[in-house]
Design an enzyme around this catalytic site. Sequence first.
Site, PDB file in Angstrom:
ATOM      1  N   ASP A   1       1.846  -5.937   7.429  1.00 49.01           N
ATOM      2  CA  ASP A   1       0.689  -5.042   7.459  1.00 49.01           C
ATOM      3  C   ASP A   1      -0.542  -5.921   7.225  1.00 49.01           C
ATOM      4  O   ASP A   1      -0.723  -6.483   6.136  1.00 49.01           O
ATOM      5  CB  ASP A   1       0.832  -3.974   6.360  1.00 49.01           C
ATOM      6  CG  ASP A   1      -0.309  -2.965   6.390  1.00 49.01           C
ATOM      7  OD1 ASP A   1      -1.393  -3.298   6.914  1.00 49.01           O
ATOM      8  OD2 ASP A   1      -0.132  -1.845   5.854  1.00 49.01           O
TER       9      ASP A   1
ATOM     10  N   ARG B   1     -12.758  -3.194  -7.236  1.00 49.59           N
ATOM     11  CA  ARG B   1     -12.600  -4.214  -6.191  1.00 49.59           C
ATOM     12  C   ARG B   1     -13.978  -4.580  -5.638  1.00 49.59           C
ATOM     13  O   ARG B   1     -14.764  -3.692  -5.281  1.00 49.59           O
ATOM     14  CB  ARG B   1     -11.736  -3.681  -5.043  1.00 49.59           C
ATOM     15  CG  ARG B   1     -10.316  -3.369  -5.444  1.00 49.59           C
ATOM     16  CD  ARG B   1      -9.451  -3.061  -4.231  1.00 49.59           C
ATOM     17  NE  ARG B   1     -10.021  -2.029  -3.361  1.00 49.59           N
ATOM     18  CZ  ARG B   1      -9.427  -1.579  -2.258  1.00 49.59           C
ATOM     19  NH1 ARG B   1      -8.260  -2.073  -1.893  1.00 49.59           N
ATOM     20  NH2 ARG B   1      -9.985  -0.641  -1.523  1.00 49.59           N
TER      21      ARG B   1
ATOM     22  N   PHE C   1       0.846  -1.198   0.000  1.00 43.29           N
ATOM     23  CA  PHE C   1       0.000   0.000   0.000  1.00 43.29           C
ATOM     24  C   PHE C   1       0.887   1.257   0.000  1.00 43.29           C
ATOM     25  O   PHE C   1       1.914   1.290   0.681  1.00 43.29           O
ATOM     26  CB  PHE C   1      -0.885  -0.031   1.253  1.00 43.29           C
ATOM     27  CG  PHE C   1      -1.957   1.013   1.250  1.00 43.29           C
ATOM     28  CD1 PHE C   1      -3.093   0.857   0.468  1.00 43.29           C
ATOM     29  CD2 PHE C   1      -1.833   2.158   2.015  1.00 43.29           C
ATOM     30  CE1 PHE C   1      -4.091   1.825   0.458  1.00 43.29           C
ATOM     31  CE2 PHE C   1      -2.823   3.138   2.010  1.00 43.29           C
ATOM     32  CZ  PHE C   1      -3.955   2.959   1.229  1.00 43.29           C
TER      33      PHE C   1
ATOM     34  N   TYR D   1     -10.706  -0.419  10.589  1.00 42.43           N
ATOM     35  CA  TYR D   1     -11.949   0.131  10.022  1.00 42.43           C
ATOM     36  C   TYR D   1     -12.447  -0.659   8.821  1.00 42.43           C
ATOM     37  O   TYR D   1     -13.454  -0.320   8.224  1.00 42.43           O
ATOM     38  CB  TYR D   1     -11.798   1.621   9.660  1.00 42.43           C
ATOM     39  CG  TYR D   1     -10.537   2.007   8.933  1.00 42.43           C
ATOM     40  CD1 TYR D   1     -10.360   1.724   7.595  1.00 42.43           C
ATOM     41  CD2 TYR D   1      -9.517   2.689   9.593  1.00 42.43           C
ATOM     42  CE1 TYR D   1      -9.200   2.091   6.931  1.00 42.43           C
ATOM     43  CE2 TYR D   1      -8.356   3.061   8.953  1.00 42.43           C
ATOM     44  CZ  TYR D   1      -8.201   2.755   7.613  1.00 42.43           C
ATOM     45  OH  TYR D   1      -7.046   3.114   6.973  1.00 42.43           O
ATOM     46  N   LYS D   2     -11.714  -1.724   8.457  1.00 42.99           N
ATOM     47  CA  LYS D   2     -12.173  -2.523   7.311  1.00 42.99           C
ATOM     48  C   LYS D   2     -13.037  -3.682   7.831  1.00 42.99           C
ATOM     49  O   LYS D   2     -14.163  -3.461   8.240  1.00 42.99           O
ATOM     50  CB  LYS D   2     -10.965  -3.018   6.521  1.00 42.99           C
ATOM     51  CG  LYS D   2     -10.104  -1.882   5.954  1.00 42.99           C
ATOM     52  CD  LYS D   2      -8.897  -2.438   5.224  1.00 42.99           C
ATOM     53  CE  LYS D   2      -7.885  -1.367   4.871  1.00 42.99           C
ATOM     54  NZ  LYS D   2      -8.339  -0.441   3.851  1.00 42.99           N
TER      55      LYS D   2
HETATM   56  C1  LIG Z   1      -2.641  -2.105   3.594  1.00 40.55           C
HETATM   57  C2  LIG Z   1      -2.857  -0.749   4.185  1.00 40.55           C
HETATM   58  N1  LIG Z   1      -1.924  -0.198   4.964  1.00 40.55           N
HETATM   59  C3  LIG Z   1      -2.081   1.023   5.512  1.00 40.55           C
HETATM   60  C4  LIG Z   1      -3.214   1.761   5.287  1.00 40.55           C
HETATM   61  C5  LIG Z   1      -3.331   3.141   5.874  1.00 40.55           C
HETATM   62  O1  LIG Z   1      -3.891   3.100   7.126  1.00 40.55           O
HETATM   63  P1  LIG Z   1      -4.060   4.438   8.005  1.00 40.55           P
HETATM   64  O2  LIG Z   1      -4.912   5.345   7.203  1.00 40.55           O
HETATM   65  O3  LIG Z   1      -4.712   3.941   9.270  1.00 40.55           O
HETATM   66  O4  LIG Z   1      -2.722   5.005   8.251  1.00 40.55           O
HETATM   67  C6  LIG Z   1      -4.239   1.232   4.488  1.00 40.55           C
HETATM   68  C7  LIG Z   1      -5.465   1.993   4.237  1.00 40.55           C
HETATM   69  O5  LIG Z   1      -6.379   1.611   3.578  1.00 40.55           O
HETATM   70  C8  LIG Z   1      -4.052  -0.054   3.917  1.00 40.55           C
HETATM   71  O6  LIG Z   1      -4.978  -0.600   3.131  1.00 40.55           O
END
Ligand SMILES: Cc1ncc(COP(=O)(O)O)c(C=O)c1O
Length: 412
Positions: A196, A372, A118, A221-222
């Site tokens: 992650d 998606r 990401f 939050y997912k």
């Molecule tokens: C795989 C992944 N890592 C990190 C994040 C970012 O998270 P945050 O906004 O809590 O920093 C996301 C956000 O969708 C994500 O999908």
Amino acid sequence: MTKKDLADPLAAFRDYFYHPKDTIYLDGNSLGKLPLGTAESLQEVVLKQWGQNLIASWNKDWLALPHELAKQMSHLLNGLPEEIIIGESTSVRLFQITQALVNSLQFPKTLLTDQLNFPTDLYILDQIAMQSLGKKAVVISYQSELEADLEQLKDSLGKTPGIYCLSLVTYKSGFLYPMLELNRLAKESGSIIIWDLSHAVGVVDIDLKATETRVALGCTYKYLNGGPGAPAFLYVDKTLMSTLENPIAGWFGHAKPFDFSLEYEAHNTINKMAVGTPPILSLVALQKGLSICLAAGTKALQEKSRIQTQWLFEQIELRLIPYGVTLESPRDANQRGAHISIAHLEAWRITQALQAASPQIIPDYRPDKYIRLGLAPLYTRYSDLQTTVDILEDILKDKSYLNFSHQKATVT
Ligand SMILES: Cc1ncc(COP(=O)(O)O)c(C=O)c1O
């Protein structure tokens, strides 16, 4: 309801959520649904604990809250409660732990990730690499934009030891890595992998101990349905944690924050990774979602997710490929999380056509050609998937997506 819904052992969990009318929501991989009871819990905390009890609520209710949630999270991931901390965002947690690992001088001085990760992970690794090591992070590029070449990755773990960061389930295609095998290879070369888990927690049966994971983090939050901006979690193996220092020495990481000492003395558990005041309302909002997930069990959730994604995969293959759609997620259910990505040159206009359909279908769009379809095993029904494929087929057949604009919203 289809026959499969009637036979679904998790079907009853759908009743724990609020469902907007005439909507099929396939974006739980981005923002999960609202659990019933969350609004009431928040109201109670706002009116009673904040409104009435004010500052007394810190001692009575609030200081214990992050620890209660860490305990629940430890059951979900099979870590120890004292190895998990809840709070901050995934981005902040990644910064903290990566910088702490670099500063500890225990690992080779190279930061590595792959191009499937990401963007926030890439940005943070690169920033730390430039600032602390004077060179860019290494981003492993595979031939495919969507699936890791595991032989290439293993080769890198052997030949280029360092601090790696990988997303257990990748955000674009849902590719799922073999955690244990990669952790073991990392250990052999003196490397470490920061996992992650944002797209995996709640839909993959993760066992941090059995997979010999040393560091993991992710958002809630997912699939954990913690609400917009819900706090992230960080897991660090106890032995490793005792050797690390928090690069952001905020007062909540102090051994005795309420002594207001002028000298920083770090807490001796993972609580040393705390920074500032915990976000109480966001922590309260996470409680119900986490409890529901725990009650369903991650084994059952992953099992349903495998069956549903397989069904959807096959239907897309059969009915949508003739209209220019391509499948961009792994065919093998063992290498897949809970979302299926498809691609089409008109992906954005097709997304809008889905949102305007009846029932309304909400997937998400990722530039420049991906849609998606996120399946949340707690509340996605087989009938939802059936309707989605039917509607998608109609939209593609009659090209009704051509009636929509190329103009994009900020959040897609
Ligand atoms: C795989 C992944 N890592 C990190 C994040 C970012 O998270 P945050 O906004 O809590 O920093 C996301 C956000 O969708 C994500 O999908």
